[in-house]
Scaffold this active site. Structure first.
Site, PDB file in Angstrom:
ATOM      1  N   GLY A  17     -14.558 -48.701 -21.178  1.00  0.00           N
ATOM      2  CA  GLY A  17     -15.608 -48.119 -20.364  1.00  0.00           C
ATOM      3  C   GLY A  17     -16.306 -46.921 -20.972  1.00  0.00           C
ATOM      4  O   GLY A  17     -16.635 -45.970 -20.266  1.00  0.00           O
ATOM      5  N   SER A  18     -16.594 -46.949 -22.283  1.00  0.00           N
ATOM      6  CA  SER A  18     -17.262 -45.791 -22.875  1.00  0.00           C
ATOM      7  C   SER A  18     -18.705 -45.668 -22.390  1.00  0.00           C
ATOM      8  O   SER A  18     -19.188 -44.557 -22.140  1.00  0.00           O
ATOM      9  CB  SER A  18     -17.208 -45.849 -24.405  1.00  0.00           C
ATOM     10  N   ASN A  19     -19.394 -46.790 -22.236  1.00  0.00           N
ATOM     11  CA  ASN A  19     -20.741 -46.720 -21.672  1.00  0.00           C
ATOM     12  C   ASN A  19     -20.699 -46.371 -20.191  1.00  0.00           C
ATOM     13  O   ASN A  19     -21.590 -45.683 -19.681  1.00  0.00           O
ATOM     14  CB  ASN A  19     -21.486 -48.038 -21.889  1.00  0.00           C
ATOM     15  N   ARG A  71     -15.191 -70.232 -11.406  1.00  0.00           N
ATOM     16  CA  ARG A  71     -16.048 -69.081 -11.678  1.00  0.00           C
ATOM     17  C   ARG A  71     -16.885 -68.711 -10.460  1.00  0.00           C
ATOM     18  O   ARG A  71     -17.153 -67.533 -10.200  1.00  0.00           O
ATOM     19  CB  ARG A  71     -16.959 -69.367 -12.878  1.00  0.00           C
ATOM     20  N   ASN A 113     -27.930 -54.707 -18.406  1.00  0.00           N
ATOM     21  CA  ASN A 113     -26.854 -54.865 -19.389  1.00  0.00           C
ATOM     22  C   ASN A 113     -27.239 -54.126 -20.660  1.00  0.00           C
ATOM     23  O   ASN A 113     -28.416 -54.002 -20.991  1.00  0.00           O
ATOM     24  CB  ASN A 113     -26.638 -56.348 -19.704  1.00  0.00           C
ATOM     25  N   HIS A 115     -26.566 -54.225 -24.782  1.00  0.00           N
ATOM     26  CA  HIS A 115     -26.104 -55.155 -25.820  1.00  0.00           C
ATOM     27  C   HIS A 115     -26.214 -54.487 -27.184  1.00  0.00           C
ATOM     28  O   HIS A 115     -27.235 -53.835 -27.484  1.00  0.00           O
ATOM     29  CB  HIS A 115     -26.950 -56.426 -25.794  1.00  0.00           C
ATOM     30  N   GLU A 148     -30.314 -65.655 -16.324  1.00  0.00           N
ATOM     31  CA  GLU A 148     -29.360 -66.748 -16.508  1.00  0.00           C
ATOM     32  C   GLU A 148     -29.013 -66.961 -17.975  1.00  0.00           C
ATOM     33  O   GLU A 148     -27.872 -67.272 -18.322  1.00  0.00           O
ATOM     34  CB  GLU A 148     -29.922 -68.036 -15.900  1.00  0.00           C
ATOM     35  N   ASP A 151     -28.190 -62.729 -22.799  1.00  0.00           N
ATOM     36  CA  ASP A 151     -28.918 -61.709 -23.557  1.00  0.00           C
ATOM     37  C   ASP A 151     -30.397 -62.068 -23.737  1.00  0.00           C
ATOM     38  O   ASP A 151     -31.007 -61.727 -24.747  1.00  0.00           O
ATOM     39  CB  ASP A 151     -28.263 -61.494 -24.932  1.00  0.00           C
ATOM     40  N   GLU A 180     -25.948 -46.023 -27.832  1.00  0.00           N
ATOM     41  CA  GLU A 180     -25.769 -46.681 -26.533  1.00  0.00           C
ATOM     42  C   GLU A 180     -25.528 -45.656 -25.442  1.00  0.00           C
ATOM     43  O   GLU A 180     -26.059 -45.759 -24.326  1.00  0.00           O
ATOM     44  CB  GLU A 180     -24.590 -47.653 -26.599  1.00  0.00           C
TER      45      GLU A 180
END
Length: 208
Positions: A17-19, A71, A113, A115, A148, A151, A180
């Site tokens: 969890g650094s971000n 899922r 998100n 990336h 969907e 990335d 980041e």
């Protein structure tokens, strides 16, 4: 002076969890337009959950392994937890699950998100190794909306770093990670305020 309205934001993570830490620290600032309402992980032993608890935040673990290969059922449980916490925006911060259309549709336009590449190049995993193998001179990170396709969502902001002679994947990853930690909070701020102010990361930036 009136206090800046704070949008409730949930963080999804799978690891250290650094971000997430960078986002949490940013949200402590009185003028930052978000507050963390939940930190959720698919791994009960994720170090990021301990970090969030130490920060006094609400946490929950929804172990995907308990759902076997269902899922959809797992994501429904995640969605319920997000909504019960009052989240209006979701930030993926090292959440190592490929999301299904159920969750991406439910949170369309409200899920971000980060990336570790300059998308659209090097989507998926092992981005630093692939960047070195490809011989690129510039690498970096991207914050994008989640759709969907993996990335593939609209890019909200990018930070670039040079690839140096003799770079290893670890050295390059560490340099990208520093960007980041600056980029994600700055993009979240811009996203929530619809601001056109410059992002403050100390790198060449490509901003959508």
């Amino acid at each position: 002076m009136s206090e800046t309205p704070k949008t409730p934001v949930a963080i999804l993570l799978s690891g250290r969890g650094s971000n997430a830490t960078a986002l949490i620290e940013a949200c402590k600032q009185p003028d930052f337009p978000a507050r963390i309402c939940l930190v959720l992980s698919n791994k009960p032993d994720a170090p990021g959950l301990d970090m969030a608890r130490a920060a006094g935040l609400e946490t929950v673990a929804i172990d995907h392994r308990l759902y076997k290969k269902d899922r959809d059922a797992h994501e429904r449980a995640v969605d319920t937890a997000l909504r019960d916490a009052g989240a209006q925006v979701v930030c993926l911060a090292g959440y190592m699950r490929l999301l299904t259309p159920f969750l991406t549709t439910r949170w369309a336009g409200k899920m971000l998100n980060i990336h570790p590449s300059l998308l659209p190049v090097f989507p998926g995993l092992h981005t630093h190794e692939r960047a070195l193998d490809a011989g690129v001179r510039i690498h970096g990170c991207t914050v994008h909306l989640v759709t969907e396709g993996m990335d593939e969502g609209p890019i909200l902001g990018q930070a670039a770093v040079p690839v140096l002679p003799g770079d290893t994947a670890d050295a390059l990853a560490a340099r990208v990670l520093r960007q980041e930690h600056q980029l994600y909070p700055d993009v979240l701020r811009r996203y929530l305020t619809k601001s056109q102010a410059p992002i403050s990361a100390d790198a060449a930036l490509l901003v959508a």
